[in-house]
Design an enzyme around this catalytic site. Structure first.
Site, PDB file in Angstrom:
ATOM      1  NE  ARG A  74     -33.865  -2.257  -0.089  1.00 39.49           N
ATOM      2  CZ  ARG A  74     -34.244  -0.902  -0.147  1.00 39.49           C
ATOM      3  NH1 ARG A  74     -34.000  -0.270  -1.166  1.00 39.49           N
ATOM      4  NH2 ARG A  74     -34.791  -0.226   0.807  1.00 39.49           N
ATOM      5  CD  GLN A 100     -32.826   2.113   3.575  1.00 45.73           C
ATOM      6  OE1 GLN A 100     -33.659   1.459   4.380  1.00 45.73           O
ATOM      7  NE2 GLN A 100     -33.216   2.524   2.484  1.00 45.73           N
ATOM      8  CG  HIS A 127     -39.441   5.096  10.280  1.00 43.68           C
ATOM      9  ND1 HIS A 127     -38.439   4.144  10.546  1.00 43.68           N
ATOM     10  CD2 HIS A 127     -39.652   4.792   8.886  1.00 43.68           C
ATOM     11  CE1 HIS A 127     -38.051   3.393   9.590  1.00 43.68           C
ATOM     12  NE2 HIS A 127     -38.993   3.921   8.520  1.00 43.68           N
ATOM     13  CE  LYS A 161     -39.158   7.832  -4.561  1.00 46.74           C
ATOM     14  NZ  LYS A 161     -37.961   7.193  -4.848  1.00 46.74           N
TER      15      LYS A 161
END
Length: 636
Positions: free
Chosen positions: A364, A382, A386, A465
């Site tokens: 990023r 990370q 999922h 979230k």
């Protein structure tokens, strides 16, 4: 004179004469409240205590211990600092001086170049202003009068601020003694309410954050309701500086950030030990919780990122490239790749939930000024997962994730609190979907018994979230884990499963990370443990130190045996005095040191020194090894 009704926080109602000041109301309730109150919240709006009540209203008084009270103290401290600077450096021009999360600052335009010694003099002058207990008097002026007043004082920054306000704006100022500042307020009733403060540092800051504007000087400070709280905060800062992961990372030879790759960390052998142990633990936990591991490519086509929404919502943070005249992007997130893996073959309701974990390296773009050791980098791993499920499985799966998080954080001795982040302004999807997903998260947490607070508008663009904020050993909080519920991306990627009715249905998806970023989590652990890692994580678990050369063979045989057992052992056979070897091992924060001398060779023992405790006595070799193995296995 007519009376007005004041409804207090506890629901009681008090009648006072119209025109009574809020300070007089506070004093009427109790002498103590009259001395402590800093502000009042009138019908939900913060007001100065000098304001008068002219109509019925609900009133809540703000005391120093509250967040609003602390903000008022710091805001007033900024004005006191500006007044002190005006006394000592009268040619200074003032820009803005707000309260911020941990204190306050003021931006200054001065020919004088401020140095740390100036802060001491400014503090002394501030103490005089506090002792004088000057009232802060609010005035409201028409725009034209305010412009003239600050123009006459040659305060060009205040004039610019006023000019940016609407034509019909009423301008407010606050005066304390000989100092008047442009300010919306509110403030403490007097300078004497600022009991404890400290000026901390000097920095440069462009006017209005624009590098095309003049560079101003910024003085930072902090303030607290009491000297005890200030001292505790300053001690925490000293402790944080001692634990700085960048400093310890260099001293313990864990990682480095080089000018050839700003924001791209290099892990050294010692750092890789910690990293790999974290990954091994992650894999062990996730296997027990029913996850399968996948790996997705680092570079994927623009079409994918357009489908996911990242190209429209996250483009400025992505690194892009061109392959065969087509646009591609280095992945900033792992989720779209996980979608493609799900789509590789049909799924039945009998397979769900599918829990797919990935240790994915993402990139990023971060501004250079935002980079900070391992805490803010441009590439990181990370520990994603999922989970694809049926709507009926949402609550169970979220609670299963919470249990996993709880276990992991307990392993590191980290406490946490949860925040529910709701729909942001740039969200995708309709209001009904957002309400459904948000309520699902609330229900799961409440049924689990997990306390949480609401963080309005801070959700991901595709769904609400739960963020997990960890508390470290010196009381700081870090946002690490997150659980994001998503009904939108499965729609965008046309994900389906065959239901019990034989028809196609849309799965619901959870995005979740427990470490957040392995790099950042390592930085947090370095600071949490002050570099003194528990034995299971320590790069070197034990140092064997023969006193002289004649003890070498015994020490070498012992070291070799421990190495074969998988222990991380270092044989310090240098021709140095034993005291020097021990001190160096202590500086390297090694959990155990084994000293080998004549007695140990004769008895087949080791003299054990434990980090933080010193000499804990002699032990049989096999007893020490068993103790260390148990400590590592239990992750004590």
């Amino acid at each position: 004179m007519a009376n007005v009704k004041v409804t207090l926080k506890d629901g009681s109602v008090k009648e006072v004469a119209a025109g009574t000041t809020l300070l007089e109301v506070a004093k009427g309730l109790s002498q103590k409240l009259g001395k402590q109150a800093l502000l009042a919240v009138v019908d939900g709006v913060n007001k100065d205590l000098t304001d008068k009540l002219e109509h019925d209203a609900s009133v809540e008084f703000v005391v120093p211990e509250s967040s609003e009270g602390l903000h008022a103290i710091r805001h007033t401290a900024a004005h006191i600092m500006a007044q002190a600077i005006q006394h000592l450096f009268p040619d200074t021009k003032f820009a803005i001086g707000p309260a911020i999360a941990n204190g306050f600052y003021y931006d200054l335009d001065s020919e004088h170049v401020f140095v740390p010694e100036d802060l001491i003099a400014i503090e002394k002058e501030m103490a005089k202003i506090v002792k004088a207990n000057l009232p802060l008097v609010r005035s409201e002026l028409p725009r034209s009068e305010a412009l003239k007043m600050f123009a006459d004082k040659d305060e060009k920054y205040k004039v610019e601020l006023i000019n940016d306000l609407p034509e019909d704006a009423v301008i407010s100022t606050y005066t304390q003694g000989d100092f008047t500042d442009l300010c919306a307020g509110p403030h403490c009733p007097s300078t004497g309410r600022v009991k404890a403060f400290k000026l901390q540092s000097i920095a440069g800051a462009y006017w209005r954050g624009d590098e095309k504007n003049k560079m101003l000087q910024r003085i930072y400070g902090t303030a607290f309701p009491s000297k005890e709280e200030l001292d505790a905060y300053l001690h925490m800062l000293e402790e944080a500086a001692r634990r700085d992961h960048r400093k310890l990372g260099k001293e313990l030879d864990l990682f480095s950030i080089m000018e050839e790759g700003p924001g791209f960390p290099f892990f050294h052998p010692n750092g890789m030990v910690i990293r790999n142990e974290l990954i091994n633990y992650w894999r062990e936990v996730h296997r027990r919780y029913g996850y399968q591991e996948i790996k997705t490519p680092m570079i994927l086509s623009r079409k994918l990122w357009e489908t996911s929404g990242h190209w429209d919502h996250y483009r400025e943070n992505m690194y892009v490239t061109e392959i065969d005249n087509e646009d591609y992007a280095i992945k900033p997130m792992n989720c779209p790749g996980g979608m493609l893996v799900y789509k590789t073959h049909p799924h039945s309701y009998r397979e769900l939930p599918i829990r797919a974990g990935e240790l994915g390296l993402v990139h990023r773009h971060e501004l250079s000024g935002a980079l900070h050791g391992l805490f803010r980098v441009r590439c990181f791993t990370q520990d994603d997962a999922h989970i694809f499920m049926m709507p009926s499985q949402i609550k169970d799966e979220i609670q299963n994730v919470i249990r996993l998080f709880d276990e992991v954080y307990a392993t590191f001795g980290l406490k946490y609190h949860a925040e529910l982040s709701t729909r942001p302004e740039d969200s995708m999807g309709d209001a009904e979907t957002w309400e459904t997903t948000t309520n699902a998260l609330k229900s799961a947490m409440e049924d689990f018994g997990l306390d949480y607070v609401i963080n309005e508008g801070d959700g991901a663009f595709y769904g609400p979230k739960i963020d997990f904020h960890l508390t470290d050993s010196i009381g700081r909080t870090w946002q690490c884990g997150t659980i994001q519920l998503d009904m939108l991306l499965p729609e965008k990627f046309d994900l389906t499963y065959t239901g019990e009715d034989g028809l196609k249905h849309r799965p619901v998806m959870i995005h979740r990370v427990v470490y957040g970023s392995i790099e950042r989590f390592i930085g947090i652990l370095i600071e949490n443990y002050a570099g003194a890692f528990p034995a299971w994580l320590a790069p070197c678990q034990v140092r064997v130190m023969p006193i002289t050369d004649k003890h070498y063979e015994y020490a070498k045989k012992l070291s070799d045996e421990m190495f074969k057992l998988g222990l991380r052992v270092y044989l310090d056979d240098r021709n140095e005095k034993i005291g020097y070897k021990i001190r160096e091992a202590q500086l390297q924060k090694v959990p155990y040191m084994l000293v080998i001398g004549d007695k140990e060779v004769e008895d087949g023992t080791v003299a054990v020194r434990r980090r933080g405790e010193g000499d804990i006595g002699a032990m049989k070799q096999e007893d020490f090894i068993a103790m260390l193995q148990e400590e590592i296995a239990d992750k004590k």
